[in-house]
Motif scaffolding. Sequence first.
Motif, PDB file in Angstrom:
ATOM      1  N   ASP A  30      68.010-118.255-104.972  1.00  0.00           N
ATOM      2  CA  ASP A  30      67.325-117.480-104.684  1.00  0.00           C
ATOM      3  C   ASP A  30      66.219-118.694-103.110  1.00  0.00           C
ATOM      4  O   ASP A  30      66.729-119.400-102.980  1.00  0.00           O
ATOM      5  N   ASP A  33      64.187-121.897-103.779  1.00  0.00           N
ATOM      6  CA  ASP A  33      65.810-123.117-103.541  1.00  0.00           C
ATOM      7  C   ASP A  33      66.317-123.315-101.857  1.00  0.00           C
ATOM      8  O   ASP A  33      66.327-124.064-101.791  1.00  0.00           O
ATOM      9  N   CYS A  70      75.745-124.922-107.546  1.00  0.00           N
ATOM     10  CA  CYS A  70      74.841-123.728-108.055  1.00  0.00           C
ATOM     11  C   CYS A  70      75.176-123.486-108.876  1.00  0.00           C
ATOM     12  O   CYS A  70      76.970-123.287-109.421  1.00  0.00           O
ATOM     13  N   SER A  72      74.927-119.390-110.365  1.00  0.00           N
ATOM     14  CA  SER A  72      74.172-118.362-109.928  1.00  0.00           C
ATOM     15  C   SER A  72      73.144-118.348-108.708  1.00  0.00           C
ATOM     16  O   SER A  72      73.888-119.203-108.167  1.00  0.00           O
ATOM     17  N   ASP A  73      71.941-117.828-108.836  1.00  0.00           N
ATOM     18  CA  ASP A  73      71.854-118.087-107.687  1.00  0.00           C
ATOM     19  C   ASP A  73      70.558-119.608-107.517  1.00  0.00           C
ATOM     20  O   ASP A  73      69.630-119.252-107.131  1.00  0.00           O
ATOM     21  N   LYS A  74      70.763-120.523-108.430  1.00  0.00           N
ATOM     22  CA  LYS A  74      70.051-122.103-108.597  1.00  0.00           C
ATOM     23  C   LYS A  74      70.861-122.923-108.513  1.00  0.00           C
ATOM     24  O   LYS A  74      71.977-123.210-108.607  1.00  0.00           O
ATOM     25  N   SER A 103      65.808-125.475-111.594  1.00  0.00           N
ATOM     26  CA  SER A 103      66.808-125.900-111.914  1.00  0.00           C
ATOM     27  C   SER A 103      67.807-126.829-111.827  1.00  0.00           C
ATOM     28  O   SER A 103      68.858-127.049-112.238  1.00  0.00           O
TER      29      SER A 103
END
Length: 371
Positions: A30, A33, A70, A72-74, A103
Motif C-alpha cells: 500500500d 504504508d 506484511c 497482503s498489501d499492508k 493495520s
Amino acid sequence: MMGCCWRKAVVYILMIWLQQCCFQSVAILDPLDFLALQSIRKSLRDVPGSNFFQSWDFTSDPCNFPGVYCDSDKVIALNLGDPRSGSPGLTGRIDPAIGKLSSLAENFLTGDIPAGFGELRSLHTLDLSYNQLTGSIPRPLGSLPVLSNLILCHNHLDGPLPSFISNSLTRVDLMHNNLTGPLQSDSFPPSVQYLSLGWNKLIGPVFTTLPKLNRLNYLDLSMNHFTGLIPCQIFTFPISNLQLQRNQFFGPVQPDSQVTIATIDLSYNRLSGQVSPMLSTVQNLFLNNNRFFGSVPESFVDRLMDATIQTLYLQHNYLTGFQMNQTAEIPLSSVLCLQYNCMVPPTQSACPLKAGDAKTRPTAQCNEWRG
C-alpha cells in the motif's frame, strides 16, 4: 516459413503470459504504508556496529525487509532493531508517520511506557497492546484530560493502577499483564463502558469501585485475587457479558430484580447461599465450583426446558435438589451440568471433562456442610 512464424508467435505470447502471472503474484505494498516506512527509516539510524537498516533498500519489496511483517498489501507488525537481524540497537526518534500504518498489530516493543506520554494532553487513544512492555503504567497517563481508549493488554506490565480522571474514558483493556494492588474508588470515571482487567494479580474488594461504573456494558475481572462481596448493583447495569470467575469473592449473590445479562460467569469463587431465582433469566450462567446449597429454584427448570437458558453450570457445589421430571427431555440447544453436588444429577446432565467422573459429592462432605 509460416510454421516458423507461428511457433515464434506462440513463444512470444507464452512469455507475456508468464510475465503477467509473475507480476500478479507479487503483492504491491500500500502506498501509504510504503511512505510511512520511508519516514521511519529516515528518522532512525543504526548504532555503531549495527547493520539492521543495511538491507532496507526501497527499490525492492519492503515486506522482505528485516523486522517488517506484511499481510497482503499492508504492514501488520514491526520489529525495529531485532537482534536476530544483526542489530545491537537503533537510535533516533520514531517518526509520527508510524501512525499511518493502519493495520499495525502485534509487535515486539520492549521497555517501559514513556512517562512523557502524559504530556500529550490531546491524546484520545493509546493502543500498545500485544507487545512485551514492562514496568508500571505511568501515573501521568491517568491525568490525560480527553483520553477515551486505553488498550495495553497482553504485555508484561506490573505495579498498581493509576487513577484516571478523563470523563471521556470509555474503553479500558489491561488484561493479560501482571498488575498488582487494589482497585481504588476513584480508579476509573463513571464514563467507562468497557472494562477488562482479567488475567492480572489485582487484589482486594470491589464494593466501592464497581457501583459507580453504572454505564458498563462489558466487565471482565477474571483470573485475579479479588475478594469480598459482589455488589448487587452491577446486575442492573446494561452489561451483556460479566466475567468474574476465578477470584476469591465470597458470600451470597442476591440481585434485587430479574437479571437481563446474557452471560454471567461467577465460577471458581467462594460464593455461598441459595441460588437466586433472579438469575434464571440469564442465557449462559456459570455458578460452578462455589459453595451454593439448597434446592435450585423451579424457574431454572422452566427456562431450561423452553430453551431460554442455553448453558447452566452448577457442578461442584452443595446443591440438594433440581425438580425436573425424569422423563422430560432437555432441548438440544441447552446444556445442564449438576455433577458433584449433594444430590443425584439428572441422567441428561452433560458436563465438561474437567468436572471429573464423580456424580455426587461424598455424604460426609454434605453432612459437614449442613452441620
